[in-house]
Each structure stands twice: as structure tokens, then as C-alpha cells.
Design a protein around this motif. Structure first.
Motif: not given
Length: 82
Positions: A66-73, A75-78
Motif C-alpha cells: 500500500a505504501a509503495s503504490t502511494m509513491e506515484d499517486q 491525490i487532489l486536496l482542498q
């Protein structure tokens, strides 16, 4: 056809199992399910007791995956409201 992640060998993907979602060792136990239990406050010990087919290393690899998949993601934040 089951595929295995090169860095996380306990993470497998099979289009015939759980709609191709990444799972633990080819079982019908998606990584997202394991993460949801942990996020909900279930301890590692409770998971291992409630799901005796799981092994401690399954939990660690799921977290690493899960941590590795978030490396290249991205996420739009507001801006948070005060």
C-alpha cells in the motif's frame, strides 16, 4: 492466470479472484480488506486470531504494498475549512 508482485511476493493478482484486486497469497482476501480492518482499529493480533489463514508477514507486505503504490499517486486536496 495469477500474477505475483516482484517486490511483495505475498501480493497476488488474479482476474478470476476478487475481480482482479490485489490479494494475499492468491486467497480471496483483498489487500484493501486487510487495510480497512487496520484503519478501523483492528490490531494485528486480532486479525491473526480472527483470520487464522493470515500470517504476520501478510500484514507487513500488505502495508508495504500500500505504501509503495502511494509513491506515484497524486491525490487532489482542498484547503481545510477552519
Amino acid at each position: 492466470m495469477e500474477l505475483q508482485h516482484p517486490s511483495f511476493p505475498r501480493v497476488t493478482i488474479n482476474p478470476a479472484i476478487c475481480f482482479g484486486k490485489p490479494c494475499i497469497r492468491g486467497m480471496r482476501f483483498p489487500i484493501t480488506t486487510l487495510l480497512a480492518y487496520l484503519a478501523g482499529g483492528t490490531s494485528k493480533e486480532e486479525l491473526l486470531k480472527d483470520f487464522p489463514f493470515l500470517e504476520q508477514e501478510d500484514i507487513y507486505e500488505a502495508l508495504g504494498f500500500a505504501a509503495s503504490t502511494m509513491e506515484d499517486q497524486y491525490i487532489l486536496l482542498q484547503k481545510a475549512s477552519a
